[in-house]
Design a protein around this motif. Sequence first.
Motif, PDB file in Angstrom:
ATOM      1  N   LEU A 177       0.816  -1.213   0.000  1.00  0.00           N
ATOM      2  CA  LEU A 177       0.000   0.000   0.000  1.00  0.00           C
ATOM      3  C   LEU A 177       0.850   1.262   0.000  1.00  0.00           C
ATOM      4  CD1 LEU A 177      -2.613  -1.099   2.659  1.00  0.00           C
ATOM      5  CD2 LEU A 177      -3.015  -0.802   0.219  1.00  0.00           C
ATOM      6  N   SER A 178       0.353   2.280  -0.680  1.00  0.00           N
ATOM      7  CA  SER A 178       0.957   3.613  -0.605  1.00  0.00           C
ATOM      8  C   SER A 178      -0.161   4.639  -0.661  1.00  0.00           C
ATOM      9  CB  SER A 178       1.976   3.841  -1.715  1.00  0.00           C
ATOM     10  OG  SER A 178       1.337   3.996  -2.952  1.00  0.00           O
ATOM     11  N   LEU A 179       0.032   5.732   0.063  1.00  0.00           N
ATOM     12  CA  LEU A 179      -0.960   6.793   0.197  1.00  0.00           C
ATOM     13  C   LEU A 179      -0.351   8.104  -0.282  1.00  0.00           C
ATOM     14  CD1 LEU A 179      -3.683   7.827   1.523  1.00  0.00           C
ATOM     15  CD2 LEU A 179      -2.337   8.174   3.591  1.00  0.00           C
ATOM     16  N   SER A 180      -1.124   8.852  -1.062  1.00  0.00           N
ATOM     17  CA  SER A 180      -0.749  10.205  -1.459  1.00  0.00           C
ATOM     18  C   SER A 180      -1.927  11.110  -1.132  1.00  0.00           C
ATOM     19  CB  SER A 180      -0.441  10.281  -2.955  1.00  0.00           C
ATOM     20  OG  SER A 180       0.649   9.460  -3.270  1.00  0.00           O
ATOM     21  N   ILE A 181      -1.648  12.358  -0.766  1.00  0.00           N
ATOM     22  CA  ILE A 181      -2.698  13.303  -0.414  1.00  0.00           C
ATOM     23  C   ILE A 181      -2.612  14.487  -1.367  1.00  0.00           C
ATOM     24  CG2 ILE A 181      -3.636  14.760   1.415  1.00  0.00           C
ATOM     25  CD1 ILE A 181      -2.178  12.784   3.372  1.00  0.00           C
ATOM     26  N   TYR A 182      -3.777  14.839  -1.937  1.00  0.00           N
ATOM     27  CA  TYR A 182      -3.860  15.912  -2.924  1.00  0.00           C
ATOM     28  C   TYR A 182      -4.849  16.980  -2.482  1.00  0.00           C
ATOM     29  CZ  TYR A 182      -1.494  12.920  -6.311  1.00  0.00           C
ATOM     30  OH  TYR A 182      -0.580  12.145  -6.974  1.00  0.00           O
ATOM     31  N   LYS A 183      -4.588  18.215  -2.886  1.00  0.00           N
ATOM     32  CA  LYS A 183      -5.584  19.299  -2.821  1.00  0.00           C
ATOM     33  C   LYS A 183      -5.747  19.771  -4.241  1.00  0.00           C
ATOM     34  CE  LYS A 183      -6.975  23.633  -0.690  1.00  0.00           C
ATOM     35  NZ  LYS A 183      -8.359  23.362  -0.958  1.00  0.00           N
ATOM     36  N   GLY A 184      -6.933  19.507  -4.798  1.00  0.00           N
ATOM     37  CA  GLY A 184      -7.118  19.742  -6.224  1.00  0.00           C
ATOM     38  C   GLY A 184      -6.196  18.790  -6.963  1.00  0.00           C
ATOM     39  N   GLY A 185      -5.392  19.295  -7.864  1.00  0.00           N
ATOM     40  CA  GLY A 185      -4.433  18.457  -8.567  1.00  0.00           C
ATOM     41  C   GLY A 185      -3.029  18.553  -7.999  1.00  0.00           C
TER      42      GLY A 185
ATOM     43  N   ASP B 194     -11.847  20.120  -1.862  1.00  0.00           N
ATOM     44  CA  ASP B 194     -11.219  19.474  -3.014  1.00  0.00           C
ATOM     45  C   ASP B 194      -9.994  18.646  -2.624  1.00  0.00           C
ATOM     46  OD1 ASP B 194      -9.789  21.711  -2.300  1.00  0.00           O
ATOM     47  OD2 ASP B 194      -9.362  22.346  -4.346  1.00  0.00           O
ATOM     48  N   TYR B 195     -10.020  18.045  -1.448  1.00  0.00           N
ATOM     49  CA  TYR B 195      -8.937  17.165  -1.005  1.00  0.00           C
ATOM     50  C   TYR B 195      -9.226  15.731  -1.454  1.00  0.00           C
ATOM     51  CZ  TYR B 195      -7.159  20.770   2.139  1.00  0.00           C
ATOM     52  OH  TYR B 195      -6.629  21.918   2.657  1.00  0.00           O
ATOM     53  N   SER B 196      -8.165  14.941  -1.605  1.00  0.00           N
ATOM     54  CA  SER B 196      -8.360  13.521  -1.917  1.00  0.00           C
ATOM     55  C   SER B 196      -7.147  12.708  -1.476  1.00  0.00           C
ATOM     56  CB  SER B 196      -8.611  13.305  -3.410  1.00  0.00           C
ATOM     57  OG  SER B 196      -7.495  13.692  -4.168  1.00  0.00           O
ATOM     58  N   PHE B 197      -7.441  11.440  -1.148  1.00  0.00           N
ATOM     59  CA  PHE B 197      -6.414  10.434  -0.925  1.00  0.00           C
ATOM     60  C   PHE B 197      -6.305   9.642  -2.206  1.00  0.00           C
ATOM     61  CE2 PHE B 197      -8.679  10.445   3.280  1.00  0.00           C
ATOM     62  CZ  PHE B 197      -7.686  11.071   4.006  1.00  0.00           C
ATOM     63  N   GLN B 198      -5.113   9.274  -2.582  1.00  0.00           N
ATOM     64  CA  GLN B 198      -4.923   8.319  -3.662  1.00  0.00           C
ATOM     65  C   GLN B 198      -4.192   7.133  -3.046  1.00  0.00           C
ATOM     66  OE1 GLN B 198      -3.030   9.794  -7.182  1.00  0.00           O
ATOM     67  NE2 GLN B 198      -4.024   8.236  -8.422  1.00  0.00           N
ATOM     68  N   VAL B 199      -4.857   5.967  -3.066  1.00  0.00           N
ATOM     69  CA  VAL B 199      -4.314   4.770  -2.451  1.00  0.00           C
ATOM     70  C   VAL B 199      -4.004   3.769  -3.555  1.00  0.00           C
ATOM     71  CG1 VAL B 199      -4.695   2.910  -0.806  1.00  0.00           C
ATOM     72  CG2 VAL B 199      -5.680   5.161  -0.376  1.00  0.00           C
ATOM     73  N   ALA B 200      -2.767   3.319  -3.598  1.00  0.00           N
ATOM     74  CA  ALA B 200      -2.348   2.315  -4.577  1.00  0.00           C
ATOM     75  C   ALA B 200      -1.928   1.067  -3.822  1.00  0.00           C
ATOM     76  CB  ALA B 200      -1.191   2.844  -5.428  1.00  0.00           C
TER      77      ALA B 200
END
Length: 171
Positions: free
Chosen positions: A90-98, A118-124
């Motif tokens: 697993l890996s986590l990235s945190i975004y605000k917008g792009g 407009d926040y998001s987590f991207q989990v791979a």
Amino acid sequence: MTTTLKVPVRIRSTVVGAMAALAVCSSAHAFTTSIGDLQAQVSPGSAMFLGQFSFNDTIGFSLSAPTMAAFAVQGQTLNLGYIIPAAGSLSLSIYKGGTLLAGPGISFSGLSLAAGNDYSFQVAGSGSGLYSVNWYLSPVPEPQSYALALAGLGAIGTLMRRRRSGDNDER
């Protein structure tokens, strides 16, 4: 005696095409969802998801006020009479917008985040299984809170000085 079954070319190409489509679909999976305002939920909090095959999921969230935040992702095993395994790698990235704010990694702390939706987590991850995204939020004090705290400290200092000078007058 050997029997040979001849499959017409049209059926054979349809079967091969279907198998190729299944291979492509099963090799990567991604979904997008939103879990709403994290500050309206209990902190610390978490949300659990099912990753399938090799996945790259996007989970949107919002913050109604500025906050200091810590986030982590971890695999979860669930036993319901049959075991649902934990997702791996697993890996986590945190975004605000792009814009990438943090990542990739498995945990982040001390992030100062402004209010926004407009926040998001991207989990791979790889391998089918469960994972959870965990968070801990603490509010960032408003500037008025700092001013009130300083005024309180000043009042306490003044009272202590009066008390000390009152003690000296009695001697």
